[in-house]
Design an enzyme around this catalytic site. Structure first.
Site, PDB file in Angstrom:
ATOM      1  CD  GLU A 177       4.181   4.274   2.059  1.00  0.00           C
ATOM      2  OE1 GLU A 177       3.345   4.412   1.221  1.00  0.00           O
ATOM      3  OE2 GLU A 177       4.880   3.132   1.901  1.00  0.00           O
ATOM      4  CD  GLU A 364       4.249  -0.282   3.434  1.00  0.00           C
ATOM      5  OE1 GLU A 364       4.317  -0.263   2.278  1.00  0.00           O
ATOM      6  OE2 GLU A 364       3.469   0.241   4.289  1.00  0.00           O
TER       7      GLU A 364
HETATM    8  O1  IFM Z   1       0.443  -1.165  -1.175  1.00  0.00           O
HETATM    9  C1  IFM Z   1       1.212  -0.064  -0.668  1.00  0.00           C
HETATM   10  C2  IFM Z   1       0.986   0.351   0.839  1.00  0.00           C
HETATM   11  O2  IFM Z   1      -0.198   0.638   1.167  1.00  0.00           O
HETATM   12  C3  IFM Z   1       1.919   1.530   1.223  1.00  0.00           C
HETATM   13  N1  IFM Z   1       3.343   1.297   0.674  1.00  0.00           N
HETATM   14  C4  IFM Z   1       3.609   0.811  -0.747  1.00  0.00           C
HETATM   15  C5  IFM Z   1       2.661  -0.527  -0.856  1.00  0.00           C
HETATM   16  C6  IFM Z   1       3.004  -0.863  -2.138  1.00  0.00           C
HETATM   17  O3  IFM Z   1       2.552  -0.088  -3.237  1.00  0.00           O
END
Ligand code: IFM
Length: 455
Positions: A177, A364
């Site tokens: 990210e 994710e």
């Molecule tokens: O916890 C975070 C993660 O570190 C990165 N993506 C989003 C998740 C939830 O906010």
């Protein structure tokens, strides 16, 4: 088979997916490891940020977190018992490198080597993320990602890690990210290092993307048969209304939130309209940078949580656009994020149509709810189970429509340190009691386990 409170009666079956589909969970180093001062780990920007009063809502930090540094065998046992065939973790740069050490820290590398062996012994494919936000503080003291020098330091770190683990880890994610690294950390100031300068954020972004581009050939040189990609946090975008003003705002927001990353990563450079719009805040770019960033990768990682609704907002510099709260009546999680599984299908379809990456992985996807441990020890997180099942269903729809999605990683294996929210927010399929460090499989985790056990 467990069917905790009939989590999602219409959910897909594992057999709806290819037999070699990857099913995993994801975590990151700072959020779970703890052991903040052990075995030569250096200070990270998140240690410094969390220690600054007012930055983390409950005043906590990742110093102890889930104590995964010591309890990893138990965590991997849980992952194996859930039936995961892949696990995405990240490597803490400050465990490997510090300003006082000429050579990479053997103890730090040994930890990840043991962790990787532990996965392989349990039949779990390791997916390593090289940067999930824990920059060594001494590099931030020298300017952090805003300095081009940090790209070189990152490559040295990547070299050390991939040389040591590359005989066992084939799958590498260069960055998690980059939008969060750049914008949340350097413009909105809500993540470490807590800066609030747009030009700095864009320079950070450029160096992060450049470091990705330069890391790809390095990883391939060190790792036989390497498969390398990057994970982006992305949202399907919706205009707040059908007015021209909101449509134009959406296009401006899209330019920075989506195309600023995906265009250069696919060899198209930064989008011209956005470059023009950001004006003097545009990053310094050297000859060859855009070619390096556009290097072909093996897959694209997509982190999806919720859609964004965008409205024109003349008082919101620099884009005159803002993201609205979810529409009235929308289902939301405890983070206030809209629950919209169809948004995942829409997003995947768009990326496929716009850029056609060879393979996509959901690196994710998950939800936060205020879990409670019942008197009988059960965590009946029906909403999280439903979120999981419905998003897997949406992913199936995307695959049916022709998008080459090859794997899914739920966020997260365990509850953990949710950055500026501290431990107030739980995303895990496994509950952590932070007083005792007891692990407890939630009903959502049981649903995932039973889904994965289907013949
Ligand atoms: O916890 C975070 C993660 O570190 C990165 N993506 C989003 C998740 C939830 O906010």
């Amino acid at each position: 088979m467990t069917n905790p409170d009939q989590i999602e009666p219409g959910a897909p079956a594992r057999t709806d997916f290819a037999s070699d589909f990857l099913w995993g969970c994801a975590t990151s180093s700072y959020q779970i490891e703890g052991a903040g001062r052990e075995d030569g780990r250096a200070e990270s920007i998140w240690d410094r940020f969390a220690a600054t009063p007012g930055k983390v809502r409950d005043g906590s930090s990742g110093l102890v977190a889930c104590d995964h540094y010591h309890r990893w065998p138990e965590d991997l046992d849980i992952a194996r018992d859930m039936g995961l065939n892949a696990y995405r973790f990240s490597i803490a740069w400050p465990r490997i490198v510090s300003e006082f050490r000429a050579q990479p820290n053997a103890k730090g590398l040994d930890f990840y080597s043991r962790l990787v062996d532990g996965m392989l012994e349990r039949g779990i494919q390791p997916w390593a993320t090289l940067y999930h936000w824990d920059l060594p503080q001494y590099l931030q003291d020298r300017g952090g990602w805003a300095e081009r020098e940090t790209v070189q330091r990152y490559l040295e770190f990547v070299d050390a890690v991939t040389r040591r683990l590359g005989d066992r880890v084939r799958h590498w994610i260069t960055h998690n990210e980059p939008w969060c690294t750049a914008i949340l950390g350097n413009f909105e100031g809500v993540h470490a290092p807590g800066l609030s300068d747009f030009a700095t954020a864009l320079q950070v972004c450029h160096h992060v993307l450049l470091s990705h581009g330069k890391a790809v050939p390095l990883i391939r040189a060190n790792v036989p048969g390497a498969r390398v990609g990057i994970s982006l946090s992305l949202h399907p975008l919706r205009p707040a209304s059908d007015s021209d003003a909101d449509s134009a705002a959406l296009a401006r927001h899209d330019g920075l939130r989506y195309r600023w990353f995906l265009d250069p990563l696919h060899g198209r450079g930064y989008p011209a309209e956005t470059l023009q719009r950001v004006g003097a805040a545009a990053p310094a770019i050297q000859d060859g940078d855009m070619d390096a960033i556009g290097v072909a990768t093996d897959f694209m990682g997509v982190n999806y949580y919720f859609p964004e609704t965008v409205a024109g907002a003349p008082d919101h510099a620099p884009l005159d656009a803002r993201v609205l709260p979810p529409p009235a009546g929308a289902q939301t999680t405890a983070m206030g994020w809209e629950v919209a599984p169809e948004g995942l299908c829409e997003l995947l379809g768009r990326i496929h149509a716009d850029y056609a990456p060879k393979e996509l992985y959901i690196t994710e996807n998950g939800s936060c709810y205020n879990d409670e441990v019942r008197a009988d020890g059960r965590v009946a997180d029906v909403q999280r189970g439903s979120y999981l099942a419905r998003h897997i269903g949406a992913m199936k729809d995307a695959i049916t429509a022709g998008v080459p999605v090859k794997g899914y990683f739920a966020w997260s294996l365990v509850d953990n340190f949710e950055w500026a929210e501290g431990y107030l927010r739980r995303f895990g399929l496994v509950h952590i009691d932070y007083t005792t460090q007891q692990r407890r499989l939630k009903d959502s985790g049981k649903w995932y386990r039973d889904f994965l056990r289907q013949p």
